[in-house]
Design a protein around this motif. Structure first.
Motif, mmCIF file in Angstrom:
data_model
loop_
_atom_site.group_PDB
_atom_site.id
_atom_site.type_symbol
_atom_site.label_atom_id
_atom_site.label_comp_id
_atom_site.label_asym_id
_atom_site.label_seq_id
_atom_site.Cartn_x
_atom_site.Cartn_y
_atom_site.Cartn_z
ATOM 1 N N MET A 1 0.940 -1.013 -0.130
ATOM 2 C CA MET A 1 -0.126 -0.248 0.204
ATOM 3 C C MET A 1 0.795 1.045 -0.014
ATOM 4 N N SER A 2 0.438 2.002 -0.771
ATOM 5 C CA SER A 2 1.417 3.382 -1.007
ATOM 6 C C SER A 2 1.112 4.276 0.327
ATOM 7 N N TRP A 82 -7.164 2.990 1.261
ATOM 8 C CA TRP A 82 -6.655 2.452 -0.023
ATOM 9 C C TRP A 82 -7.223 3.373 -1.144
ATOM 10 N N GLU A 87 -1.915 5.281 -5.837
ATOM 11 C CA GLU A 87 -1.493 3.925 -6.007
ATOM 12 C C GLU A 87 -0.619 3.945 -7.364
ATOM 13 N N SER A 93 -4.654 7.931 -7.297
ATOM 14 C CA SER A 93 -5.596 7.213 -6.399
ATOM 15 C C SER A 93 -6.626 6.303 -7.033
ATOM 16 N N PRO A 94 -6.817 5.054 -6.476
ATOM 17 C CA PRO A 94 -8.006 4.096 -6.818
ATOM 18 C C PRO A 94 -9.318 4.741 -7.194
ATOM 19 N N ILE A 109 -5.894 -4.748 -9.167
ATOM 20 C CA ILE A 109 -4.992 -4.607 -8.136
ATOM 21 C C ILE A 109 -5.466 -4.984 -6.631
#
Length: 114
Positions: A1-2, A82, A87, A93-94, A109
Motif C-alpha cells: 500500500m502506498s 486505500w 496507487e 488514487s484508486p 490490483i
C-alpha cells in the motif's frame, strides 16, 4: 500500500449524505449495509467521502471494489484509506481511476492485496 498523501475529499455525515442522495436515512443505511458505499468515524461523526458520489448517486463501480477489498481482509477504514491513497501502479488514487472508468485495473490490483 502506498504511503502517499490521500486524495483530498469532503466528508458527508449521514444527514448530509441523505440530502445529497435525496434518500431517507434508512435507505442510506441500506446502501452502506449492501456495500454501495463505505464510511468511517473520522473526527467523531460517521461520514462518507464525497468522492464516492457521482451525480447524486453512489459511484456504480464502487460496490464491487469495496467487496473485493473486504474479501482481501480490509476493514472499512482500510478500504477508504486505500481508495483515497495514491496507487503507484495506477499513477493516481484508486477512486480517481474508478471515477475515470478504470474499474478493471482497480479491481485487478484490489484482488492482489489479500
Amino acid at each position: 500500500m502506498s504511503e502517499n498523501a490521500p486524495e483530498p475529499t469532503d466528508w458527508l455525515t449521514l444527514p448530509e449524505l441523505a440530502e445529497a442522495l435525496g434518500e431517507t436515512p434508512g435507505r442510506v443505511r441500506r446502501l452502506l449495509d449492501e456495500h454501495y458505499l463505505v464510511g468511517s468515524r473520522r473526527d467523531g461523526a460517521f461520514a462518507v467521502p464525497s468522492l464516492f458520489l457521482v451525480d447524486g448517486r453512489p459511484l456504480p463501480s464502487l460496490r464491487g471494489t469495496i467487496i473485493a477489498l473486504q474479501d482481501a481482509g480490509f476493514d472499512d477504514d482500510e478500504v477508504i484509506d486505500w481508495l483515497l491513497a495514491q496507487e503507484d501502479s495506477l499513477g493516481r488514487s484508486p477512486i480517481a481511476a474508478l471515477r475515470d472508468g478504470h474499474k478493471s485495473a482497480v479491481r485487478s490490483i484490489a484482488r492482489t492485496l489479500a
